[in-house]
Design a protein around this motif. Structure first.
Motif, PDB file in Angstrom:
ATOM      1  N   ASP A 136       0.797  -1.225   0.000  1.00  0.00           N
ATOM      2  CA  ASP A 136       0.000   0.000   0.000  1.00  0.00           C
ATOM      3  C   ASP A 136       0.830   1.276   0.000  1.00  0.00           C
ATOM      4  OD1 ASP A 136       1.038  -0.109   2.551  1.00  0.00           O
ATOM      5  OD2 ASP A 136      -0.897  -0.244   3.570  1.00  0.00           O
ATOM      6  N   GLY A 137       2.155   1.147  -0.247  1.00  0.00           N
ATOM      7  CA  GLY A 137       3.010   2.318  -0.329  1.00  0.00           C
ATOM      8  C   GLY A 137       3.454   2.877   0.999  1.00  0.00           C
ATOM      9  N   ILE A 138       3.167   2.189   2.102  1.00  0.00           N
ATOM     10  CA  ILE A 138       3.474   2.697   3.438  1.00  0.00           C
ATOM     11  C   ILE A 138       4.749   2.066   3.986  1.00  0.00           C
ATOM     12  CG2 ILE A 138       2.679   2.870   5.820  1.00  0.00           C
ATOM     13  CD1 ILE A 138       1.100   4.609   3.923  1.00  0.00           C
ATOM     14  N   SER A 139       5.638   2.922   4.513  1.00  0.00           N
ATOM     15  CA  SER A 139       6.818   2.470   5.243  1.00  0.00           C
ATOM     16  C   SER A 139       6.644   2.798   6.714  1.00  0.00           C
ATOM     17  CB  SER A 139       8.082   3.159   4.715  1.00  0.00           C
ATOM     18  OG  SER A 139       9.192   2.870   5.546  1.00  0.00           O
ATOM     19  N   THR A 153       3.742   7.961 -11.207  1.00  0.00           N
ATOM     20  CA  THR A 153       4.165   7.093 -10.112  1.00  0.00           C
ATOM     21  C   THR A 153       3.126   7.058  -9.007  1.00  0.00           C
ATOM     22  OG1 THR A 153       5.294   8.782  -8.778  1.00  0.00           O
ATOM     23  CG2 THR A 153       6.516   7.825 -10.617  1.00  0.00           C
ATOM     24  N   SER A 154       3.161   5.987  -8.220  1.00  0.00           N
ATOM     25  CA  SER A 154       2.251   5.848  -7.091  1.00  0.00           C
ATOM     26  C   SER A 154       2.847   6.480  -5.837  1.00  0.00           C
ATOM     27  CB  SER A 154       1.949   4.365  -6.849  1.00  0.00           C
ATOM     28  OG  SER A 154       1.209   3.843  -7.936  1.00  0.00           O
ATOM     29  N   LEU A 155       1.974   6.830  -4.909  1.00  0.00           N
ATOM     30  CA  LEU A 155       2.399   7.541  -3.710  1.00  0.00           C
ATOM     31  C   LEU A 155       3.065   6.601  -2.717  1.00  0.00           C
ATOM     32  CD1 LEU A 155      -0.631   9.925  -3.080  1.00  0.00           C
ATOM     33  CD2 LEU A 155       1.374  10.254  -4.514  1.00  0.00           C
ATOM     34  N   THR A 156       4.008   7.160  -1.976  1.00  0.00           N
ATOM     35  CA  THR A 156       4.628   6.472  -0.852  1.00  0.00           C
ATOM     36  C   THR A 156       4.523   7.379   0.361  1.00  0.00           C
ATOM     37  OG1 THR A 156       6.774   7.294  -1.643  1.00  0.00           O
ATOM     38  CG2 THR A 156       6.224   4.997  -2.117  1.00  0.00           C
ATOM     39  N   ALA A 157       4.593   6.780   1.567  1.00  0.00           N
ATOM     40  CA  ALA A 157       4.383   7.583   2.763  1.00  0.00           C
ATOM     41  C   ALA A 157       4.927   6.881   3.998  1.00  0.00           C
ATOM     42  CB  ALA A 157       2.894   7.879   2.952  1.00  0.00           C
ATOM     43  N   VAL A 165       4.156  12.352   3.308  1.00  0.00           N
ATOM     44  CA  VAL A 165       3.665  11.740   2.075  1.00  0.00           C
ATOM     45  C   VAL A 165       4.518  12.264   0.930  1.00  0.00           C
ATOM     46  CG1 VAL A 165       1.679  11.383   0.569  1.00  0.00           C
ATOM     47  CG2 VAL A 165       1.331  11.696   3.030  1.00  0.00           C
ATOM     48  N   TYR A 166       4.988  11.344   0.063  1.00  0.00           N
ATOM     49  CA  TYR A 166       5.906  11.672  -1.018  1.00  0.00           C
ATOM     50  C   TYR A 166       5.180  11.593  -2.363  1.00  0.00           C
ATOM     51  CZ  TYR A 166       9.553  10.832   2.526  1.00  0.00           C
ATOM     52  OH  TYR A 166      10.345  10.870   3.656  1.00  0.00           O
ATOM     53  N   ASN A 224      12.005  18.365  -3.893  1.00  0.00           N
ATOM     54  CA  ASN A 224      13.311  17.779  -4.184  1.00  0.00           C
ATOM     55  C   ASN A 224      13.426  17.433  -5.664  1.00  0.00           C
ATOM     56  OD1 ASN A 224      13.875  17.673  -1.298  1.00  0.00           O
ATOM     57  ND2 ASN A 224      12.414  15.976  -1.244  1.00  0.00           N
ATOM     58  N   GLU A 225      14.542  17.805  -6.262  1.00  0.00           N
ATOM     59  CA  GLU A 225      14.746  17.626  -7.699  1.00  0.00           C
ATOM     60  C   GLU A 225      15.799  16.563  -7.990  1.00  0.00           C
ATOM     61  OE1 GLU A 225      13.023  19.023 -10.015  1.00  0.00           O
ATOM     62  OE2 GLU A 225      12.153  20.858  -9.181  1.00  0.00           O
ATOM     63  N   LEU A 226      15.453  15.643  -8.912  1.00  0.00           N
ATOM     64  CA  LEU A 226      16.449  14.721  -9.472  1.00  0.00           C
ATOM     65  C   LEU A 226      16.843  15.125 -10.878  1.00  0.00           C
ATOM     66  CD1 LEU A 226      15.277  11.172  -8.314  1.00  0.00           C
ATOM     67  CD2 LEU A 226      17.158  12.561  -7.410  1.00  0.00           C
ATOM     68  N   ASN A 227      16.022  15.968 -11.503  1.00  0.00           N
ATOM     69  CA  ASN A 227      16.311  16.472 -12.846  1.00  0.00           C
ATOM     70  C   ASN A 227      16.431  15.354 -13.876  1.00  0.00           C
ATOM     71  OD1 ASN A 227      16.555  19.439 -12.347  1.00  0.00           O
ATOM     72  ND2 ASN A 227      18.129  18.718 -10.920  1.00  0.00           N
ATOM     73  N   GLU A 228      15.690  14.276 -13.670  1.00  0.00           N
ATOM     74  CA  GLU A 228      15.560  13.188 -14.645  1.00  0.00           C
ATOM     75  C   GLU A 228      14.112  12.712 -14.632  1.00  0.00           C
ATOM     76  OE1 GLU A 228      18.233   9.940 -14.742  1.00  0.00           O
ATOM     77  OE2 GLU A 228      20.016  11.144 -14.316  1.00  0.00           O
ATOM     78  N   GLU A 229      13.611  12.311 -15.778  1.00  0.00           N
ATOM     79  CA  GLU A 229      12.233  11.852 -15.869  1.00  0.00           C
ATOM     80  C   GLU A 229      12.066  10.549 -15.097  1.00  0.00           C
ATOM     81  OE1 GLU A 229       8.892  10.861 -19.318  1.00  0.00           O
ATOM     82  OE2 GLU A 229      10.788  11.855 -19.853  1.00  0.00           O
ATOM     83  N   CYS A 230      10.950  10.433 -14.362  1.00  0.00           N
ATOM     84  CA  CYS A 230      10.688   9.260 -13.528  1.00  0.00           C
ATOM     85  C   CYS A 230       9.298   8.715 -13.807  1.00  0.00           C
ATOM     86  CB  CYS A 230      10.801   9.622 -12.047  1.00  0.00           C
ATOM     87  SG  CYS A 230      12.448  10.121 -11.507  1.00  0.00           S
ATOM     88  N   ARG A 231       9.200   7.409 -14.001  1.00  0.00           N
ATOM     89  CA  ARG A 231       7.921   6.737 -14.185  1.00  0.00           C
ATOM     90  C   ARG A 231       7.739   5.576 -13.200  1.00  0.00           C
ATOM     91  NH1 ARG A 231       5.801   8.000 -19.294  1.00  0.00           N
ATOM     92  NH2 ARG A 231       6.326  10.188 -19.673  1.00  0.00           N
ATOM     93  N   ALA A 232       8.798   5.241 -12.462  1.00  0.00           N
ATOM     94  CA  ALA A 232       8.743   4.141 -11.505  1.00  0.00           C
ATOM     95  C   ALA A 232       8.518   4.686 -10.104  1.00  0.00           C
ATOM     96  CB  ALA A 232      10.048   3.331 -11.548  1.00  0.00           C
ATOM     97  N   SER A 233       7.797   3.954  -9.280  1.00  0.00           N
ATOM     98  CA  SER A 233       7.497   4.388  -7.924  1.00  0.00           C
ATOM     99  C   SER A 233       8.663   4.084  -6.986  1.00  0.00           C
ATOM    100  CB  SER A 233       6.230   3.696  -7.421  1.00  0.00           C
ATOM    101  OG  SER A 233       5.152   3.975  -8.287  1.00  0.00           O
ATOM    102  N   PRO A 234       8.864   4.913  -5.942  1.00  0.00           N
ATOM    103  CA  PRO A 234       9.995   4.721  -5.036  1.00  0.00           C
ATOM    104  C   PRO A 234       9.868   3.456  -4.193  1.00  0.00           C
ATOM    105  CG  PRO A 234       9.110   6.961  -4.887  1.00  0.00           C
ATOM    106  CD  PRO A 234       8.120   6.149  -5.663  1.00  0.00           C
ATOM    107  N   ALA A 235      11.024   2.990  -3.704  1.00  0.00           N
ATOM    108  CA  ALA A 235      11.095   1.945  -2.690  1.00  0.00           C
ATOM    109  C   ALA A 235      11.787   2.532  -1.473  1.00  0.00           C
ATOM    110  CB  ALA A 235      11.867   0.728  -3.209  1.00  0.00           C
ATOM    111  N   MET A 236      11.406   2.095  -0.265  1.00  0.00           N
ATOM    112  CA  MET A 236      11.942   2.645   0.979  1.00  0.00           C
ATOM    113  C   MET A 236      12.441   1.510   1.852  1.00  0.00           C
ATOM    114  SD  MET A 236       8.942   5.424   1.769  1.00  0.00           S
ATOM    115  CE  MET A 236       8.883   6.998   0.893  1.00  0.00           C
ATOM    116  N   SER A 237      13.691   1.618   2.311  1.00  0.00           N
ATOM    117  CA  SER A 237      14.237   0.553   3.132  1.00  0.00           C
ATOM    118  C   SER A 237      15.466   1.027   3.888  1.00  0.00           C
ATOM    119  CB  SER A 237      14.608  -0.660   2.266  1.00  0.00           C
ATOM    120  OG  SER A 237      15.206  -1.677   3.030  1.00  0.00           O
ATOM    121  N   ASP A 238      15.518   0.698   5.176  1.00  0.00           N
ATOM    122  CA  ASP A 238      16.712   0.890   5.989  1.00  0.00           C
ATOM    123  C   ASP A 238      17.210   2.341   5.950  1.00  0.00           C
ATOM    124  OD1 ASP A 238      18.647   0.138   7.749  1.00  0.00           O
ATOM    125  OD2 ASP A 238      19.961  -0.797   6.262  1.00  0.00           O
TER     126      ASP A 238
END
Length: 432
Positions: free
Chosen positions: A36-39, A368-372, A377-378, A401-415
């Protein structure tokens, strides 16, 4: 040092280590450990930047061969993601070292002609899943034949093929490979495997004889496979939750919302509609499930999951049509449901009543899908900007926050780190 003091000292060291162990969390499949996108981690970064002028909180940045919109997954010291090498028509699985960003191995899962797809899809869009022993990955294998496209306004031919689900161990060796069923869609393929106990479950909604299937994690043998109604493409990854003492596999797609027994595939309840096609995964709290959709009409809904049979007229708690969200999956945090409108607009709803509390334009377009977390909430937009907000009944922007690159994949969060895949790189974001 006496024996008693030594034992007390070792106990003190062990107790001090518990918080850091507890905060570390694997991200083993699409949208994380609960789908569900929650960390549940508490020390994830809030600010970062990557530009020619400066680089803040970018621990490493690794070029990724090929193209793909699948998200990375994380298990302990490994990351896994998929890609397509379009020149050679290879669909591949990559293993990446979590600490250094080094690509440890790359294995070709299959070689196949490139499928018909939507301009916002890729040839490697399905996020893999892992149980800590094997990595499960799904691709579409094209037969070389074409069929007449269905559910489209303009007649055309599209590629036909079959869904391939395969398992690889952490050394990159194939454990098994199974052809799950036929598949044809004018928009291409994107079905993420979901792990449930000793099975891997995959959605086979397409413009043909659609299905939902569960495969044995160890052998790839199909445990159960059921037909899906309406024969209409969708790209929803199911969620698994327990409500009222029964486990439910819940998904929207193909003109309906449906709950199944994840052990057998038996249908438990269904809601007709509210639209034709679905992409976003559903989310849940301890009493309700929520969805955002879709095409050709837009909907945000809350449902009571304790019904049986057709509950269209009895178990819809609220229904809102003001957020034009099709692709991004929402998140449910505290008392709020956050929805990313495809057109770059963020929405916050009261999860209990459906009242929209605020909205704001954060970017040009969201794929991309939301993460939180419990605190933030991101929202990651297509241009690589992440807007971080606090869960509140008014809009509170914490950082951009800028990465200055196109993004279509959702983030992963760990450690304590966030992993973001752009079109060309995999970023590791953490406190420097």
């Amino acid at each position: 040092m006496t024996l008693q003091f030594s034992r007390l000292f070792l106990l003190f060291v062990a107790l001090c280590a518990v918080p850091s162990i507890a905060r570390a969390e694997n991200w083993p499949m699409w949208r994380g450990p609960s789908g569900d996108g929650i960390s549940r981690e508490t020390d994830l970064p809030v600010t970062w930047n990557d530009s020619a002028e400066s680089s803040e909180n970018i621990l490493w940045k690794t070029p990724i061969p090929g193209t793909g919109y699948s998200s990375p997954i994380v298990w302990e010291n490994r990351l896994f993601l998929t890609t397509c090498l379009e020149e050679t028509q290879e669909r591949a699985l990559l293993s990446v070292d979590k600490d250094s960003g080094e690509i440890l191995w790359q294995q070709t899962v299959l070689t196949s002609p490139l499928e018909s797809r939507h301009k916002f899809n890729s040839y490697a869009s399905a996020t893999p899943a892992t149980d800590g022993k094997n990595v499960f990955v799904a691709f579409l294998k094209i037969s070389g034949e074409t069929v007449e496209a269905r559910n489209v306004g303009k007649p055309r031919e599209v590629t036909a093929g079959s869904v391939i689900l395969a398992a690889y161990n952490f050394e990159g060796e194939q454990v098994w490979e199974t052809s799950v069923g036929e598949f044809a869609s004018v928009h291409g393929f994107c079905s993420c495997p979901v792990i449930y106990k000793e099975t891997v479950i995959i959605n086979g909604d397409h413009d043909g004889d659609s299905y939902l299937a569960a495969l044995d994690r160890s052998s790839g043998e199909i445990r159960w496979k059921i037909p899906r109604p309406n024969q209409t493409r969708s790209y929803v990854t199911p969620i698994v939750r327990e409500f009222g003492g029964r486990e439910q596999l819940i998904m929207s797609g193909s003109h309906c919302v449906t709950s199944y027994d994840p052990a057998t595939g038996e249908e438990l309840w269904s809601v007709t509609g509210p639209t034709e096609q679905f992409v976003a995964s559903m989310v849940a709290d301890d009493r309700h499930v929520f969805l955002s959709a879709g095409f050709p009409t837009y909907h945000v809904m809350a449902l009571d999951p304790l019904g049986s049979g057709d509950v269209t007229d009895s178990h819809v708690l609220w229904h809102e049509t003001s957020a034009k969200c099709y692709v991004p999956s929402p998140v449910r945090v505290k008392d709020f449901l956050f929805v990313a409108d495809d057109h770059g607009i963020a929405n916050c709803f009261d999860a209990a009543s459906g009242e929209r509390l605020w909205r704001g334009r954060f970017g040009r377009h969201f794929s991309t899908s939301l993460t939180a977390t419990d605190d933030y909430v991101y929202f990651l937009d297509d241009d690589g900007k992440t807007t971080v907000v606090r869960p509140a009944d008014e809009l509170v922007i914490v950082a951009e926050n800028e990465l200055n690159e196109e993004c279509r994949a959702s983030p992963a969060m760990s450690d304590g780190r966030i992993y973001i895949r752009s079109l060309n790189h995999l970023f590791c974001i953490g406190e420097n």
